[in-house]
Scaffold this motif. Structure first.
Motif, PDB file in Angstrom:
ATOM      1  N   VAL A   1      -4.851   8.041 -11.648  1.00 54.49           N
ATOM      2  CA  VAL A   1      -4.938   6.659 -12.160  1.00 54.49           C
ATOM      3  C   VAL A   1      -6.201   6.486 -13.005  1.00 54.49           C
TER       4      VAL A   1
ATOM      5  N   GLY B   1      -7.476  -2.110 -11.278  1.00 50.67           N
ATOM      6  CA  GLY B   1      -6.301  -1.359 -10.847  1.00 50.67           C
ATOM      7  C   GLY B   1      -6.662  -0.107 -10.064  1.00 50.67           C
TER       8      GLY B   1
ATOM      9  N   ALA C   1      -5.832   0.784  -1.388  1.00 52.44           N
ATOM     10  CA  ALA C   1      -4.514   0.885  -0.759  1.00 52.44           C
ATOM     11  C   ALA C   1      -4.350   2.213  -0.040  1.00 52.44           C
ATOM     12  N   LEU C   2      -4.853   3.291  -0.623  1.00 51.76           N
ATOM     13  CA  LEU C   2      -4.729   4.606   0.004  1.00 51.76           C
ATOM     14  C   LEU C   2      -5.533   4.686   1.296  1.00 51.76           C
TER      15      LEU C   2
ATOM     16  N   PHE D   1       2.579   6.750  -7.269  1.00 51.25           N
ATOM     17  CA  PHE D   1       1.692   7.702  -7.928  1.00 51.25           C
ATOM     18  C   PHE D   1       1.720   9.084  -7.292  1.00 51.25           C
TER      19      PHE D   1
ATOM     20  N   VAL E   1      -5.684   0.705  -6.124  1.00 48.59           N
ATOM     21  CA  VAL E   1      -5.005   1.921  -5.658  1.00 48.59           C
ATOM     22  C   VAL E   1      -5.862   2.645  -4.626  1.00 48.59           C
TER      23      VAL E   1
ATOM     24  N   CYS F   1       0.833  -1.208   0.000  1.00 50.06           N
ATOM     25  CA  CYS F   1       0.000   0.000   0.000  1.00 50.06           C
ATOM     26  C   CYS F   1       0.867   1.257   0.000  1.00 50.06           C
TER      27      CYS F   1
ATOM     28  N   LEU G   1       2.403   1.753  -3.460  1.00 48.56           N
ATOM     29  CA  LEU G   1       1.461   2.314  -4.430  1.00 48.56           C
ATOM     30  C   LEU G   1       1.294   3.807  -4.231  1.00 48.56           C
ATOM     31  N   TYR G   2       1.268   4.241  -2.979  1.00 50.58           N
ATOM     32  CA  TYR G   2       1.139   5.672  -2.701  1.00 50.58           C
ATOM     33  C   TYR G   2       2.351   6.428  -3.237  1.00 50.58           C
TER      34      TYR G   2
ATOM     35  N   HIS H   1      -4.086  11.033  -6.317  1.00 45.60           N
ATOM     36  CA  HIS H   1      -3.572   9.757  -6.802  1.00 45.60           C
ATOM     37  C   HIS H   1      -4.644   8.991  -7.581  1.00 45.60           C
ATOM     38  N   VAL H   2      -5.831   8.907  -6.998  1.00 45.29           N
ATOM     39  CA  VAL H   2      -6.905   8.140  -7.634  1.00 45.29           C
ATOM     40  C   VAL H   2      -7.411   8.864  -8.880  1.00 45.29           C
TER      41      VAL H   2
END
Length: 211
Positions: free
Chosen positions: A120, A147, A154-155, A44, A151, A37, A40-41, A116-117
């Protein structure tokens, strides 16, 4: 969509109805999941996201051999992603707090929506614009949606965003991307092409006259 999300942002800022879900998700990160997690942060973050966009734009240019197509891709991503920062400043929702596993270092900027989201999701929508075949587009849409969900989750697990933040981010991208495409592709790029064509015709006419 922008007005609607602004209203939602002020509401969840005053009444954090997603606090319990945020705490539940943040209690999950242990071992590999927590490391994934956080990775991923980091991947991005704004600077890596910009570099990733540049690289993908270059690949699109090489594969299609059309500068306009590459420019359309990059512009659509940028015009969908960057303006979301304005909503973040306007709403000013604080980052999640009082969690079992708080993110370190603490993020000083506002939380709603998640850049971030948005990035993506914008990347996925711009990529779908390039795929002509319906079957491949559907497959890419499904894989891309998985995907985006990964993300977003995960955030929340990482404790850097509330669940409402990531949902609003997807809605923002879905609502703003068509407007970004209309503005950038159908207006700006089309006019640029028309001007180039007019300039080419004038030069051609001038050269004929000189001959």
């Amino acid at each position: 969509m922008v007005v609607f999300l602004a209203v939602v942002g002020f509401v969840v800022r005053a009444f954090p109805a997603d606090a319990a879900l945020s705490a539940f998700l943040n209690a999950l990160p242990v071992g590999v999941l927590g490391a994934l997690c956080s990775a991923l942060y980091t991947v991005f973050e704004p600077v890596p996201a910009i570099l990733l966009t540049i690289v993908i734009t270059g690949i699109v240019w090489v594969r299609t051999r059309q500068l306009l197509v590459a420019a359309a891709f990059a512009g659509m991503v940028a015009l969908t992603w960057i303006p979301s920062a304005v909503l973040k400043i306007v709403v000013g929702r604080p980052r999640p707090h009082g969690l079992m596993h708080p993110f370190v270092p603490a993020q000083p900027d506002a939380s709603f929506p998640s850049g971030h989201v948005v990035f993506v999701t914008a990347l996925l929508l711009a990529a779908l614009m390039l795929i002509a075949d319906r079957r491949r587009r559907r497959l890419a849409a499904v894989l891309g949606a998985v995907g985006v969900m990964a993300v977003a989750t995960a955030l929340c697990i990482d404790g850097v965003h509330w669940p409402a933040d990531v949902v609003a981010s997807v809605l923002w991208a879905v609502g703003v991307a068509p407007a970004a495409r209309l503005l950038w592709v159908d207006v700006v790029l089309r006019r640029a092409v028309e001007r180039l064509e007019q300039t080419g015709r004038r030069r051609s006419d001038d050269s004929r006259r000189q001959r």
